[in-house]
Write a protein that holds these residues in place. Structure first.
Motif, PDB file in Angstrom:
ATOM      1  N   MET A   1       0.848  -1.159   0.000  1.00 21.95           N
ATOM      2  CA  MET A   1       0.000   0.000   0.000  1.00 21.95           C
ATOM      3  C   MET A   1       0.901   1.231   0.000  1.00 21.95           C
ATOM      4  SD  MET A   1      -2.848   1.179   2.825  1.00 21.95           S
ATOM      5  CE  MET A   1      -1.789   1.126   4.232  1.00 21.95           C
ATOM      6  N   ILE A   2       0.581   2.181  -0.823  1.00 23.93           N
ATOM      7  CA  ILE A   2       1.313   3.440  -0.892  1.00 23.93           C
ATOM      8  C   ILE A   2       0.337   4.551  -0.517  1.00 23.93           C
ATOM      9  CG2 ILE A   2       2.567   5.033  -2.387  1.00 23.93           C
ATOM     10  CD1 ILE A   2       3.190   2.565  -4.164  1.00 23.93           C
ATOM     11  N   VAL A   3       0.760   5.413   0.394  1.00 22.54           N
ATOM     12  CA  VAL A   3      -0.084   6.537   0.793  1.00 22.54           C
ATOM     13  C   VAL A   3       0.702   7.828   0.618  1.00 22.54           C
ATOM     14  CG1 VAL A   3      -1.454   5.197   2.419  1.00 22.54           C
ATOM     15  CG2 VAL A   3       0.569   6.375   3.223  1.00 22.54           C
ATOM     16  N   ASN A   4      -0.039   8.904   0.484  1.00 25.24           N
ATOM     17  CA  ASN A   4       0.587  10.206   0.308  1.00 25.24           C
ATOM     18  C   ASN A   4      -0.065  11.191   1.274  1.00 25.24           C
ATOM     19  OD1 ASN A   4       2.105  12.297  -0.770  1.00 25.24           O
ATOM     20  ND2 ASN A   4       0.586  12.747  -2.349  1.00 25.24           N
ATOM     21  N   ASN A   5       0.779  11.901   2.007  1.00 24.04           N
ATOM     22  CA  ASN A   5       0.321  12.996   2.850  1.00 24.04           C
ATOM     23  C   ASN A   5      -0.723  12.547   3.882  1.00 24.04           C
ATOM     24  OD1 ASN A   5       0.590  15.614   3.662  1.00 24.04           O
ATOM     25  ND2 ASN A   5      -0.936  16.415   2.244  1.00 24.04           N
ATOM     26  N   LEU A   6      -0.413  11.488   4.588  1.00 21.40           N
ATOM     27  CA  LEU A   6      -1.309  10.957   5.608  1.00 21.40           C
ATOM     28  C   LEU A   6      -0.603  11.048   6.955  1.00 21.40           C
ATOM     29  CD1 LEU A   6      -4.113   9.574   5.720  1.00 21.40           C
ATOM     30  CD2 LEU A   6      -2.936   7.394   5.573  1.00 21.40           C
ATOM     31  N   LEU A   7      -1.287  11.536   7.956  1.00 25.88           N
ATOM     32  CA  LEU A   7      -0.695  11.621   9.292  1.00 25.88           C
ATOM     33  C   LEU A   7      -0.310  10.224   9.773  1.00 25.88           C
ATOM     34  CD1 LEU A   7      -3.104  14.193  10.971  1.00 25.88           C
ATOM     35  CD2 LEU A   7      -0.773  14.609  10.172  1.00 25.88           C
ATOM     36  N   GLU A   8       0.788  10.144  10.509  1.00 29.08           N
ATOM     37  CA  GLU A   8       1.326   8.851  10.915  1.00 29.08           C
ATOM     38  C   GLU A   8       0.342   8.059  11.773  1.00 29.08           C
ATOM     39  OE1 GLU A   8       5.305   6.889  12.912  1.00 29.08           O
ATOM     40  OE2 GLU A   8       5.334   8.972  12.293  1.00 29.08           O
ATOM     41  N   ASP A   9      -0.315   8.700  12.731  1.00 29.19           N
ATOM     42  CA  ASP A   9      -1.247   7.960  13.590  1.00 29.19           C
ATOM     43  C   ASP A   9      -2.457   7.464  12.798  1.00 29.19           C
ATOM     44  OD1 ASP A   9      -2.089  10.650  13.385  1.00 29.19           O
ATOM     45  OD2 ASP A   9      -3.253  10.508  15.242  1.00 29.19           O
ATOM     46  N   ASP A  41      10.680  11.482  -2.487  1.00 31.47           N
ATOM     47  CA  ASP A  41      10.788  11.417  -3.948  1.00 31.47           C
ATOM     48  C   ASP A  41      10.290  10.048  -4.416  1.00 31.47           C
ATOM     49  OD1 ASP A  41      11.599  11.328  -6.625  1.00 31.47           O
ATOM     50  OD2 ASP A  41      13.466  12.391  -6.217  1.00 31.47           O
ATOM     51  N   ILE A  42       9.386  10.036  -5.361  1.00 37.98           N
ATOM     52  CA  ILE A  42       8.806   8.770  -5.856  1.00 37.98           C
ATOM     53  C   ILE A  42       9.882   7.848  -6.428  1.00 37.98           C
ATOM     54  CG2 ILE A  42       8.247   9.571  -8.173  1.00 37.98           C
ATOM     55  CD1 ILE A  42       5.523   7.768  -6.775  1.00 37.98           C
ATOM     56  N   ARG A  43      10.993   8.425  -6.860  1.00 36.72           N
ATOM     57  CA  ARG A  43      12.087   7.596  -7.409  1.00 36.72           C
ATOM     58  C   ARG A  43      12.750   6.760  -6.322  1.00 36.72           C
ATOM     59  NH1 ARG A  43      14.669  12.572 -10.547  1.00 36.72           N
ATOM     60  NH2 ARG A  43      14.058  13.378  -8.516  1.00 36.72           N
ATOM     61  N   GLU A  44      12.472   7.056  -5.050  1.00 39.13           N
ATOM     62  CA  GLU A  44      13.026   6.291  -3.938  1.00 39.13           C
ATOM     63  C   GLU A  44      12.029   5.278  -3.379  1.00 39.13           C
ATOM     64  OE1 GLU A  44      14.200   9.399  -1.260  1.00 39.13           O
ATOM     65  OE2 GLU A  44      16.222   9.449  -2.105  1.00 39.13           O
ATOM     66  N   LEU A  45      10.910   5.125  -4.043  1.00 37.64           N
ATOM     67  CA  LEU A  45       9.863   4.231  -3.573  1.00 37.64           C
ATOM     68  C   LEU A  45      10.367   2.792  -3.425  1.00 37.64           C
ATOM     69  CD1 LEU A  45       6.917   4.304  -2.754  1.00 37.64           C
ATOM     70  CD2 LEU A  45       6.308   3.795  -5.108  1.00 37.64           C
ATOM     71  N   HIS A  46      11.242   2.382  -4.341  1.00 37.65           N
ATOM     72  CA  HIS A  46      11.786   1.018  -4.267  1.00 37.65           C
ATOM     73  C   HIS A  46      12.553   0.786  -2.963  1.00 37.65           C
ATOM     74  CE1 HIS A  46      15.254   3.242  -5.785  1.00 37.65           C
ATOM     75  NE2 HIS A  46      16.013   2.222  -5.384  1.00 37.65           N
TER      76      HIS A  46
END
Length: 172
Positions: A1-9, A41-46
C-alpha cells in the motif's frame, strides 16, 4: 500500500484495521506486515519497498504482527546488507572458537557469552538466567576471554561480538 500525505497515527490505525480484516478473512496461521519508510521522492519508492520487506522478515523472526522499518534498531543495518555471506563469515570468524569448544566439551560458553554481553558482565544476572552457580559463570567468562584472546574490557572489544549474536538471530 502506498499513501501520500497521511498523518502517521491515521496511517497506523489504517494498517492495524487492514491487518485485522485480512486476518479475519484469510484464516491463515500467521500474517505479518512490514512498513517501509517515508520517502520524499517517488524515485526512492523502491527503497521503502525493500525496507518493508526487511520489516516483514524481522516481524516473522520475532513473531510480531506488524513491524516498522524505523523500529528495527540495529537490524536496519543488518537487513540492508545484500551480501549475506559477509554476515555469516563475520559470525563464524568471531564465535566459531566458542561453538567448537561447546561441541567438543558439551559446554555452554556461547550461551554464557551472550548473556555476558546482554547483562554487561554481571555474574549475578548471568547466573540467575542460566541457572548456574556464580563461580561457574566466572570460570566460563575467564575461559571465553582466553579462547577469544580478548579481555573484553571496552565497548569496542564487546561490540563486534554482540553484532555476531544479532547476526545469529537473523540466520535462524
Amino acid at each position: 500500500m502506498i499513501v501520500n500525505n497521511l498523518l502517521e497515527d491515521v496511517f497506523l490505525k489504517l494498517v492495524h484495521s487492514m491487518y485485522r480484516r485480512a486476518k479475519g478473512r484469510m484464516k491463515v496461521k500467521s500474517l505479518f506486515v512490514g512498513i517501509g519508510t517515508k520517502m520524499k521522492d517517488i524515485r526512492e519508492l523502491h527503497l521503502s519497498y525493500q525496507r518493508a520487506l526487511s520489516a516483514v522478515s524481522l516481524a516473522r523472526m520475532f513473531h510480531q504482527n506488524i513491524m516498522c522499518f524505523d523500529d528495527m534498531g540495529i537490524y536496519q543495518i543488518l537487513f540492508s546488507i545484500q551480501d549475506k555471506k559477509i554476515l555469516s563469515d563475520m559470525y563464524h570468524r568471531l564465535l566459531d572458537c566458542l561453538i567448537q569448544y561447546d561441541k567438543k566439551h558439551h559446554g555452554e560458553l556461547e550461551k554464557t557469552f551472550y548473556y555476558y554481553l546482554k547483562y554487561d558482565g554481571s555474574p549475578q544476572k548471568i547466573a540467575k538466567v542460566t541457572y548456574t552457580h556464580r563461580n561457574t559463570v566466572n570460570y566460563r567468562i575467564d575461559k571465553i576471554k582466553k579462547l577469544l584472546n580478548n579481555d573484553l574490557a571496552t565497548f569496542e572489544d564487546k561490540f563486534p561480538y554482540m553484532m555476531a549474536f544479532y547476526i545469529a538471530k537473523m540466520m535462524e
